[in-house]
Scaffold this active site. Structure first.
Site, short mmCIF file in Angstrom:
data_model
loop_
_atom_site.label_atom_id
_atom_site.label_comp_id
_atom_site.label_asym_id
_atom_site.label_seq_id
_atom_site.Cartn_x
_atom_site.Cartn_y
_atom_site.Cartn_z
N GLU A 1 56.95 12.75 33.05
CA GLU A 1 56.91 11.31 32.72
C GLU A 1 57.80 10.49 33.65
O GLU A 1 58.23 9.41 33.30
CB GLU A 1 57.35 11.11 31.26
CG GLU A 1 56.18 11.06 30.31
CD GLU A 1 55.26 12.29 30.46
OE1 GLU A 1 54.04 12.11 30.57
OE2 GLU A 1 55.77 13.43 30.54
N ASP B 1 40.79 -1.85 61.44
CA ASP B 1 40.60 -1.21 60.13
C ASP B 1 39.93 -2.14 59.15
O ASP B 1 40.00 -3.36 59.30
CB ASP B 1 41.98 -0.95 59.51
CG ASP B 1 42.60 0.33 60.01
OD1 ASP B 1 41.87 1.14 60.59
OD2 ASP B 1 43.80 0.48 59.84
#
Ligand SMILES: O[C@H]1NC=Nc2ccccc21
Length: 243
Positions: free
Chosen positions: A116, A173
């Site tokens: 967690e 890109d």
């Protein structure tokens, strides 16, 4: 650029030494070191986590172990040239812009959280002494930060000078102009009765550029209207608006 990764699963980071990234290491463009967090435990069970205060499911990673590991890896934090990156679903979104920002860092140190997450005091402690980024690669939950580190390291390293064969690639890109890239084609001219769009074989570079821009605008409008909405007002010219 030097990249350090601290993790309880060092083998998860093996792909960093493959292909493009591996070649960047071999060419001395980057240094990569992967560290096993358990090397900084002192108990026979090499415990790296414990139950969460306040109850709840899962386990939280112990601050002491992380503190010893990061002190050792980062070194003196005063004026450290390093950025500490903590992948977490509760982080800011990792974007191409952040990848570009990180290319100017001398060092990136990645702390891979499992379970967690890591006791918040680790981030709080180092954030008083150096740049710390809590970053998410997407709104879904992975088991740990290692995969996120692979994603972020590849996105950053490919932008470093000399890493990509053709620097034009990084400049063109997806996202470099705020749009998704349009479709790409290669030989054969016809494949399973599907032809390559004739304009791409016309030799008319202006027409090709216009066609590609139109396809990128269409694709972005269809799949990522949020990107279109985020474009600065002057980003689209009259021809763009006609698409
Ligand atoms: O990058 C995050 N995106 C989704 N899940 C995660 C789990 C652990 C670390 C980091 C992330």
């Amino acid at each position: 650029m030097r990249i350090d990764v601290v993790t309880i699963f060092p083998s998860y980071l093996a792909p960093l030494r493959e292909a493009l990234l591996g070649r960047a290491i071999d060419r001395g463009l980057i240094e990569v070191a992967v560290h096993d967090l358990r090397d900084w435990t002192h108990d026979v069970h090499q415990a790296v986590d414990d139950s969460p205060y306040g109850g709840g499911p899962g386990m939280v990673m112990k601050p002491q172990v992380w503190g010893e590991a990061l002190d050792s890896v980062i070194g003196p934090v005063i004026d450290s040239p390093a950025r500490l990156v903590v992948p977490t679903p509760a982080g800011r979104p990792f974007t191409q812009q952040l990848a570009h920002e990180w290319t100017s860092a001398e060092r990136l140190v990645f702390a891979c959280g499992r379970y967690e997450g890591i006791d918040q005091r680790v981030v709080d402690h180092y954030a008083q002494r150096m740049p710390v980024d809590e970053v998410s690669i997407g709104d879904y939950v992975l088991v740990g930060g290692e995969v996120a580190v692979l994603v972020m390291v590849e996105a950053v390293v490919r932008l470093l000078p000399g890493v990509l064969g053709n620097p034009r690639s990084a400049a063109e890109d997806s996202f470099s102009d705020g749009l998704l890239e349009g479709p790409a084609y290669t030989r054969p001219e016809v494949w399973r009765d599907l032809p390559v769009p004739p304009v791409l074989r016309s030799g008319d570079h202006a027409a090709v550029d216009r066609w590609r821009r139109d396809r990128a605008l269409e694709r972005t409008a269809r799949l990522r209207p949020d990107l279109l909405a985020a474009l600065p007002p002057d980003a689209l010219d009259e021809a763009d608006r006609a698409v």
